[in-house]
Design an enzyme around this catalytic site. Structure first.
Site, PDB file in Angstrom:
ATOM      1  CB  ILE A  17      -0.999  -0.026   1.185  1.00 48.89           C
ATOM      2  CG1 ILE A  17      -2.189   0.897   0.902  1.00 48.89           C
ATOM      3  CG2 ILE A  17      -0.319   0.313   2.506  1.00 48.89           C
ATOM      4  CD1 ILE A  17      -3.359   0.702   1.849  1.00 48.89           C
ATOM      5  CB  VAL A  39       0.537  -1.792   6.870  1.00 48.57           C
ATOM      6  CG1 VAL A  39      -0.532  -1.510   7.871  1.00 48.57           C
ATOM      7  CG2 VAL A  39       0.341  -0.955   5.628  1.00 48.57           C
ATOM      8  CG  ASP A  40       1.728   2.086  12.422  1.00 49.32           C
ATOM      9  OD1 ASP A  40       1.750   3.189  11.851  1.00 49.32           O
ATOM     10  OD2 ASP A  40       1.626   1.944  13.658  1.00 49.32           O
ATOM     11  CB  SER A 129      -7.658  -5.956  12.798  1.00 53.61           C
ATOM     12  OG  SER A 129      -7.742  -4.879  13.704  1.00 53.61           O
TER      13      SER A 129
HETATM   14  N1  AR6 Z   1       0.888  -2.967   2.320  1.00 53.75           N
HETATM   15  C1  AR6 Z   1      -0.317  -3.571   2.472  1.00 53.75           C
HETATM   16  N2  AR6 Z   1      -0.595  -4.423   3.468  1.00 53.75           N
HETATM   17  C2  AR6 Z   1       0.397  -4.703   4.349  1.00 53.75           C
HETATM   18  C3  AR6 Z   1       1.684  -4.106   4.271  1.00 53.75           C
HETATM   19  C4  AR6 Z   1       1.914  -3.217   3.194  1.00 53.75           C
HETATM   20  N3  AR6 Z   1       3.082  -2.613   3.030  1.00 53.75           N
HETATM   21  N4  AR6 Z   1       2.427  -4.598   5.301  1.00 53.75           N
HETATM   22  C5  AR6 Z   1       1.640  -5.458   5.990  1.00 53.75           C
HETATM   23  N5  AR6 Z   1       0.429  -5.515   5.401  1.00 53.75           N
HETATM   24  P1  AR6 Z   1      -0.552  -5.227  10.492  1.00 53.75           P
HETATM   25  P2  AR6 Z   1      -2.783  -4.885  12.383  1.00 53.75           P
HETATM   26  C6  AR6 Z   1      -0.772  -6.281   5.791  1.00 53.75           C
HETATM   27  O1  AR6 Z   1       0.153  -6.138  11.392  1.00 53.75           O
HETATM   28  O2  AR6 Z   1      -3.072  -6.341  12.338  1.00 53.75           O
HETATM   29  C7  AR6 Z   1       1.528  -2.609  13.932  1.00 53.75           C
HETATM   30  O3  AR6 Z   1       2.689  -2.874  14.636  1.00 53.75           O
HETATM   31  C8  AR6 Z   1      -0.614  -7.514   6.631  1.00 53.75           C
HETATM   32  O4  AR6 Z   1      -0.312  -8.636   5.802  1.00 53.75           O
HETATM   33  O5  AR6 Z   1       0.218  -4.203   9.749  1.00 53.75           O
HETATM   34  O6  AR6 Z   1      -3.930  -3.923  12.260  1.00 53.75           O
HETATM   35  C9  AR6 Z   1       0.779  -1.389  14.468  1.00 53.75           C
HETATM   36  O7  AR6 Z   1       1.661  -0.428  14.971  1.00 53.75           O
HETATM   37  C10 AR6 Z   1      -1.999  -7.642   7.234  1.00 53.75           C
HETATM   38  O8  AR6 Z   1      -2.866  -8.306   6.325  1.00 53.75           O
HETATM   39  O9  AR6 Z   1      -1.723  -4.396  11.271  1.00 53.75           O
HETATM   40  C11 AR6 Z   1      -0.098  -1.978  15.507  1.00 53.75           C
HETATM   41  O10 AR6 Z   1       0.580  -2.126  16.738  1.00 53.75           O
HETATM   42  C12 AR6 Z   1      -2.472  -6.191   7.340  1.00 53.75           C
HETATM   43  O11 AR6 Z   1      -1.574  -5.410   6.560  1.00 53.75           O
HETATM   44  C13 AR6 Z   1      -0.443  -3.343  14.963  1.00 53.75           C
HETATM   45  O12 AR6 Z   1       0.623  -3.695  14.108  1.00 53.75           O
HETATM   46  C14 AR6 Z   1      -2.498  -5.663   8.745  1.00 53.75           C
HETATM   47  O13 AR6 Z   1      -1.370  -6.120   9.457  1.00 53.75           O
HETATM   48  C15 AR6 Z   1      -1.698  -3.317  14.138  1.00 53.75           C
HETATM   49  O14 AR6 Z   1      -2.022  -4.632  13.738  1.00 53.75           O
END
Ligand code: AR6
Length: 185
Positions: A17, A39-40, A129
């Protein structure tokens, strides 16, 4: 995959993203708004200081105790291709009996509302999430499409494109099947 629905286009794609061209990308943040993993982390790293500084200001002025799950705020996109980042905090999955569904739905609805209020035509979401927060992907897809459908029905054609950018093949496939169910003729 593309679906036309009541004057809006819903697009599903596999990808990162942080590379998207869109008016806004949504960040699956945590309440601190200070970045993290997943992603954050990628958004804060690539977007740079402009995003960090705006998040610090939002925390100081509006959310000293942190952004509650289900709420959303908007910042500039810094060095990203997207002009804006909408930060929302998803629910941590426990067992589905702790309001997870309502919180996740509000993440999508509040993010879409912010896009509307800011006159944005394109918004891209990750699967909020479904990573560190452990929400089962098929259940998350249900909530995602029910929120998107409800929003479009209430605001037909107001946002031209709602894009879902899924990071893995597996998640992409699950979301694609759910989208077909939700938006079939
Ligand atoms: N582009 C698109 N999707 C992504 C990317 C990317 N670059 N990177 C990961 N994903 P997560 P959460 C997907 O863990 O579950 C963080 O540490 C990933 O495969 O990013 O809402 C925050 O600071 C998954 O399907 O977010 C919070 O502490 C989705 O994005 C916590 O994680 C969400 O995974 C939030 O957890």
């Amino acid at each position: 995959m593309e679906i036309a629905f009541s004057g809006s286009k819903i697009v599903l794609k596999r990808g990162d993203i942080t590379e998207e061209y869109c008016d806004a990308i949504v960040n699956a943040a945590n309440s601190s708004l200070m970045g993290g993993g997943g992603v954050d982390g990628a958004i804060h790293r690539k977007g740079g200081l402009e995003i960090d500084n705006e998040c610090i200001k939002i925390r100081r002025e509006k959310y000293p105790d942190g952004l509650p799950p289900g709420e959303a705020v908007i910042t500039k996109g810094g060095k990203l291709r997207a002009r804006y980042v909408i930060h929302t905090v998803g629910p941590v999955w426990r067992d589905g009996k702790h309001g997870e569904k309502d919180i996740l739905k509000r993440c999508y609805l509040n993010s879409l509302k912010l896009a509307l209020e800011n006159g944005l035509e394109c918004i891209a979401f990750p699967a909020i999430s479904t990573g560190a927060y452990g929400y089962p992907v098929d259940k998350a897809a249900d909530v995602t499409f029910s929120a998107i459908k409800e929003f479009i029905q209430n605001n037909p054609g107001k946002i031209k494109e709602i894009r879902l950018v899924l990071f893995t093949d597996e998640i992409y496939k699950i979301f694609r099947e759910k989208a077909r169910e939700f938006f079939k003729e």
